[in-house]
Design an enzyme around this catalytic site. Structure first.
Site, PDB file in Angstrom:
ATOM      1  N   GLN A 114      -5.249  -1.681   9.126  1.00  8.32           N
ATOM      2  CA  GLN A 114      -5.031  -3.072   8.562  1.00  8.32           C
ATOM      3  C   GLN A 114      -5.678  -4.130   9.404  1.00  8.32           C
ATOM      4  OE1 GLN A 114      -3.472  -3.862   5.548  1.00  8.32           O
ATOM      5  NE2 GLN A 114      -4.451  -5.739   5.872  1.00  8.32           N
ATOM      6  N   ASP A 146     -11.465   2.461   3.248  1.00  9.51           N
ATOM      7  CA  ASP A 146     -11.929   1.001   3.332  1.00  9.51           C
ATOM      8  C   ASP A 146     -13.403   0.798   3.085  1.00  9.51           C
ATOM      9  OD1 ASP A 146      -9.989  -0.938   3.027  1.00  9.51           O
ATOM     10  OD2 ASP A 146      -9.716  -1.073   5.261  1.00  9.51           O
ATOM     11  N   LYS A 187       1.025  -1.286  -0.082  1.00 10.99           N
ATOM     12  CA  LYS A 187       0.104  -0.015  -0.023  1.00 10.99           C
ATOM     13  C   LYS A 187       0.902   1.358   0.021  1.00 10.99           C
ATOM     14  CE  LYS A 187      -3.763  -2.516   1.908  1.00 10.99           C
ATOM     15  NZ  LYS A 187      -4.680  -3.145   3.101  1.00 10.99           N
TER      16      LYS A 187
END
Ligand code: NAD
Length: 283
Positions: A96, A119, A52
């Site tokens: 995460q 997200d 990422k």
């Protein structure tokens, strides 16, 4: 023999478009910024976080990463999120998953401002996806939709079957297909006679997490087969849910693992971060 859907090619194309748009935005004084937060030592998560960060660099974003020890408390994590919520260099915050067991993941997701929730896991964003008035789409399902679009595969009026009903893949996947006018069926671990349902699919999407789960007898001749699964074979190599060797002989299009859906997830995260930066300017 089916045509291979090349996720690396499509994701490179998308990231290049994002890089160009970012360049223009930077000329106007706005640099999209993504904060990536990792708690603990999960080795797969470390790889994802590294990828990422690399994608942020490629797109020209500002990126900040926080690698916190396993024993980080929930209060400490929430404190960091509050600081990132208030930081105007940061447009997207990604924590995460999975988090260590002593941290309530739902509380963490809820703490991220919806406008920085790249997200799209925050309940507000999940609800907006349902209603179809979303700013951000969940990265993996959005990546699948982009792959279909790139290859000119329309789902309108067609039978689409999704195997898996998780909140991050199966359910939002079904919703995005529905928004594009597909006739959608969601299958899961309690579905009776799974193969009889999957054989109806013009587009079959598997998000189960079991190696060689989708076999030829489950696939209609000429179906489009999208493999979201990420598993490891006995040889340690990455593989998907689909028995690629045999199913690729029957499908019209198929995604490989690796190199199919995986790279798209990160590309869509970059897209969401760019969108968050653009929206921040309007507010
Ligand atoms: P999950 O474990 O939350 O969900 C798995 C789903 O599979 C469940 O809804 C369950 O009902 C269904 N299932 C299990 N056994 C079944 C059976 N016998 N018959 C029918 N359905 C069955 O997993 P998830 O988070 O949705 O992820 C699914 C897979 O996708 C995993 O391999 C994961 O690693 C992968 N994944 C890939 C990406 C990517 O970027 N490519 C992103 C997220 C997840």
């Amino acid at each position: 023999m089916s045509r291979i859907i090349d996720g690396k090619e499509v994701s490179s194309y998308i990231k290049e478009q994002i890089r160009k748009k970012t360049e223009k935005l930077k000329n106007k004084g706005l640099t999209p910024g993504l904060a990536v937060v990792l708690v603990g030592n999960d080795s797969a998560s470390k790889v994802y976080v590294r990828n990422k960060k690399a994608a942020c660099e490629l797109c020209g974003f500002y990126s900040a990463s926080y690698e916190l020890p396993e024993e980080t408390t929930q209060a400490q994590l929430l404190e960091l999120i509050a600081a990132l919520n208030a930081d105007n260099r940061i447009h997207g915050i990604l924590v995460q998953m999975p988090l260590p067991a002593h941290i309530d993941a739902d509380a963490v997701v809820k703490a991220i401002l919806p406008e920085k929730d790249v997200d799209a896991f925050n309940p507000e964003n999940v609800g907006r996806i349902m209603l179809g008035n979303h700013s951000f789409l969940p990265c993996t399902p959005a990546g699948v939709m982009e792959l279909l679009k790139y290859y000119g595969i329309s789902v309108s009026g067609r039978e689409c079957v999704v195997i898996g009903r998780s909140n991050i893949v199966g359910k939002p996947m079904a919703m995005l297909l529905l928004h594009d006018n597909a006739t959608v069926t969601i299958c899961h671990s309690k579905t009776a006679d799974l193969a009889s349902v999957t054989r109806r699919a013009d587009v079959l999407i598997s998000a189960v997490g079991k190696k060689a789960f989708v076999t030829t007898d489950m696939v209609k001749e000429g179906a489009v087969v999208i493999d979201v699964g990420i598993n490891r074979g006995e040889d340690g190599k990455l593989c998907g849910d689909v028995d690629f060797e045999s199913v690729s002989k029957k499908a019209s299009y198929i995604t490989p693992v690796p190199g199919g859906v995986g790279p798209m997830t990160i590309a869509m995260l970059m897209q969401n971060t760019l969108t968050a930066a653009e929206l921040s300017k309007r507010s």
